[in-house]
Design a protein around this motif. Structure first.
Motif, mmCIF file in Angstrom:
data_model
loop_
_atom_site.group_PDB
_atom_site.id
_atom_site.type_symbol
_atom_site.label_atom_id
_atom_site.label_comp_id
_atom_site.label_asym_id
_atom_site.label_seq_id
_atom_site.Cartn_x
_atom_site.Cartn_y
_atom_site.Cartn_z
ATOM 1 N N GLN A 73 -11.008 27.903 -13.393
ATOM 2 C CA GLN A 73 -11.004 26.721 -12.517
ATOM 3 C C GLN A 73 -9.826 25.832 -12.892
ATOM 4 O O GLN A 73 -9.277 25.131 -12.062
ATOM 5 N N GLN A 109 -3.403 17.977 -3.756
ATOM 6 C CA GLN A 109 -4.514 17.325 -3.035
ATOM 7 C C GLN A 109 -4.066 16.195 -2.112
ATOM 8 O O GLN A 109 -4.564 16.078 -1.003
ATOM 9 N N ASP A 160 -2.794 22.982 -2.553
ATOM 10 C CA ASP A 160 -4.035 22.642 -1.849
ATOM 11 C C ASP A 160 -3.950 21.174 -1.453
ATOM 12 O O ASP A 160 -3.445 20.364 -2.232
ATOM 13 N N SER A 198 -14.935 16.862 2.476
ATOM 14 C CA SER A 198 -16.357 17.086 2.717
ATOM 15 C C SER A 198 -17.153 16.396 1.603
ATOM 16 O O SER A 198 -16.955 16.713 0.424
#
Ligand code: SAH
Ligand code: SF4
Ligand code: F3S
Length: 468
Positions: free
Chosen positions: A216, A282, A320, A354
């Motif tokens: 991760q 991000q 991302d 989300s």
């Protein structure tokens, strides 16, 4: 230990990230030892496992609808006098184990990501009554799984593979305000060097030539060297490159704050380390990065990228992005759009924010859905344009391609470039498993096209050539 004949069948369905793909393989190995053979469809299985993802609401909801379908299958099987066990594994199991038990009576077993070493016992216990196992015991898990994996994949009848994942680090201590991973996977734990080297050596013996190290926060991996010194991922990569047969290395996913000097130096000095890096940012806005608890600013990220690019010119960067994080203004979003062009991503994933239960950002004021949808579309257009520019820049360039499979059209074979993009060429399927020089002749939106040049690279000739 003598392995029983596989008399029972297991079907594993995998959702989410590459760590889940890897975990599903390890679960299949553990269950093989208990006599379960893997099957591709749930219809003929005695045991069905859903390896789930909790990262966004949609991912988690998919699980409940899939359980609904499996319940019908379980009822049909029971009518034929056959019993089917349904298990839920992965991050939804960890986060919502008790809720799954309440909402879905068809589920017999819930098993969190840190309890897979107990899978054979848990499955047996689930035959006697419903079971929930969601403890955290990562170090034990890997030790036990390593001891269990008695049989090479070939003996399980698996198709050969030339690229494989290897989890070296699990969990996360970063607590980004939007993210469930620290809760579902627990604290950061690194596997020891010896276990990683042993597993990579096993993979090489199986024919694997490219290993992608997973975590991760893979670049937060720490280990102990032979001299007792602290080792980081950079040094680990050098150690793995010494294993005969391992020609290519990658790692994913990294946090910008853990790109240390030794890792950047590996990009400069280690040929086996492929020129590709997935480094999520991000958001491009300092205000939002702070609210996300990312602990770096836009300038820090860009500076890190400059250093990596100086070490390895031509390296492909992937990212991302989250759009519509609580409080994101049009101005903040414009900063994200801008950073796409500044970095010149070869690819990037982008998601609408989300809200996830239990994370700090879920309690903040939300950006309306239509605003998020509009921003996502604009960001994706910018990313696609950046990807197209990157792909176009490869045309005319040489690339070494590890061929992995036949293509959709007869006569075509497909492999991966050093930059991770798929490359299609016209070529003999006997080349599958070899690394060949290719000249890139054209670029599509998602893949490259090329022609084979002469010669084979690397210490290992083709099987056929070795035998001749
Ligand atoms: N460890 C990795 C990412 C793990 S999750 C890292 O730190 O980069 C994969 C991606 O999912 C994240 O990079 C992020 O872009 C996205 N993601 C995570 N939580 C999310 C949420 N609540 N809503 C939308 N996207 C999310
Ligand atoms: Fe999630 Fe942040 Fe950890 Fe990545 S670094 S897994 S985004 S908490
Ligand atoms: Fe999903 Fe868990 Fe991976 S939440 S992204 S499967 S770590």
């Amino acid at each position: 230990m003598k392995t029983p004949d596989p008399t029972r069948k297991v079907h594993i369905r995998t959702y989410g990230c590459q760590m889940n793909v890897y975990d599903s393989e390890r679960m299949a190995d553990a269950l093989a030892v208990a006599g379960y053979a893997p099957v591709d469809s749930p219809e003929s299985a005695d045991l069905i496992l859903l390896n789930t993802c909790h990262i966004r609401e949609k991912a988690a909801e998919k699980v409940y609808s899939e359980i609904g379908r499996l319940r019908a299958l379980k009822i049909r099987a029971a009518a034929e006098g056959r019993s089917v066990t349904i298990g839920v594994a992965g991050c939804v199991a960890q986060a919502e184990g008790d809720e799954i038990m309440r909402r879905a009576p068809a589920v017999d077993l819930v098993v969190g990501p840190q309890s897979y070493q107990r899978l054979p016992d848990l499955v047996a216990a689930a035959g006697r009554g419903r079971v929930v196992a969601t403890d955290f015991a990562v170090a034990e898990k890997f030790d036990a799984l390593d001891r269990m994996t008695a049989r090479p994949r070939a003996a399980l009848g698996a198709t050969p593979r030339y690229a494989a994942f290897l989890t070296v680090q699990e969990g996360c201590d970063k607590f980004c305000a939007f993210c469930v991973v620290p809760y579902t996977r627990g604290a950061e734990v690194s596997r020891p060097v010896a276990a990683i080297v042993a597993e990579a050596t096993r993979l090489a013996a199986e024919g694997v030539r490219e290993v992608t190290l997973l975590g991760q926060n893979v670049n937060a991996w720490r280990g102990e060297g032979p001299d007792g010194n602290d080792l980081g991922l950079g040094r680990l990569l050098f150690r793995l490159a010494e294993i005969p047969g391992i020609d290519r290395l990658r790692y994913t996913t990294s946090h910008p704050n853990d790109m240390d000097d030794a890792l950047i130096a590996a990009h400069r000095d280690l040929d086996a380390l492929m020129p590709y890096l997935h480094l999520p940012v991000q958001s491009g806005s300092d205000r939002i990065l702070a609210a996300m608890n990312r602990r770096h600013r836009r300038a820090d990220y860009l500076h890190t990228i400059d250093r990596i690019r100086a070490a390895r010119p031509g390296l492909a960067l992937a990212g991302d992005f989250i759009v519509g994080f609580p409080g994101e203004t049009e101005e903040d979003f414009a900063d994200s759009l801008r950073i796409v062009d500044e970095v010149g991503y070869a690819s990037a994933f982008s998601f609408k924010y989300s809200p996830r239960p239990g994370t700090p950002a879920a309690a903040m004021e939300q950006v309306p859905e239509p605003v998020m949808a509009g921003r996502l579309a604009r960001l994706q257009a910018a990313i696609n344009a950046s990807q197209a520019r990157f792909n176009a820049s490869r045309v005319g360039e040489p690339a070494e391609v590890l061929f992995e499979r036949t293509g959709r059209h007869p006569g075509q074979i497909v492999g991966r470039s050093p930059w991770l993009s798929p490359v299609q060429v016209d070529g003999d399927p006997a080349l599958i498993g070899s690394i060949r020089p290719v000249t890139i002749t054209a670029a599509g939106p998602n893949s490259l096209f090329g022609t084979l040049a002469g010669g084979v690279r690397g210490p290992r000739p083709l099987m056929a050539e070795a035998a001749a």
